[in-house]
Scaffold this motif. Sequence first.
Motif: not given
Length: 137
Positions: A12-25
């Motif tokens: 819901s939070c941590r892994s979602q944020m990591a996925e978002g950054y990884a997809k962007k960066l």
Amino acid sequence: MKKIYFLCTGNSCRSQMAEGYAKKLLSSRDYIIQSAGIESHGLNPKAVQVMLEDGVDIHMQTSDVIDPVYFAAADLIITLCGDARDNCPVIPPTSTHVHWDLEDPARATGTAEEVMNKFREVRDTIKVNILALAEAE
């Protein structure tokens, strides 16, 4: 293409944020990126909000439980909390496992601003870790 799997308790939070950054960066030509949880708690709106503050839109991501097929094929499995590290399936011998022990911002207490600051703190730590992954490649 390398497969990365970010895992936490409820996706819901941590892994979602990591996925978002990884997809962007990280380069989409080099990586397939997914996240999941031991359970599915739904995407936390505060996670969506703090990511938008940094220019990353994760509102279309879904909260998922671990997919055993993707898990078995993942090149890199990153657990973001002790619960995921301790309760996820046995890491395949062909996968590299990294553990980032991050507080669950959804459990933060205090004023609304203090809670949001905990989400920002966790978000910023995740971003630093993702940037380190990008530099390592």
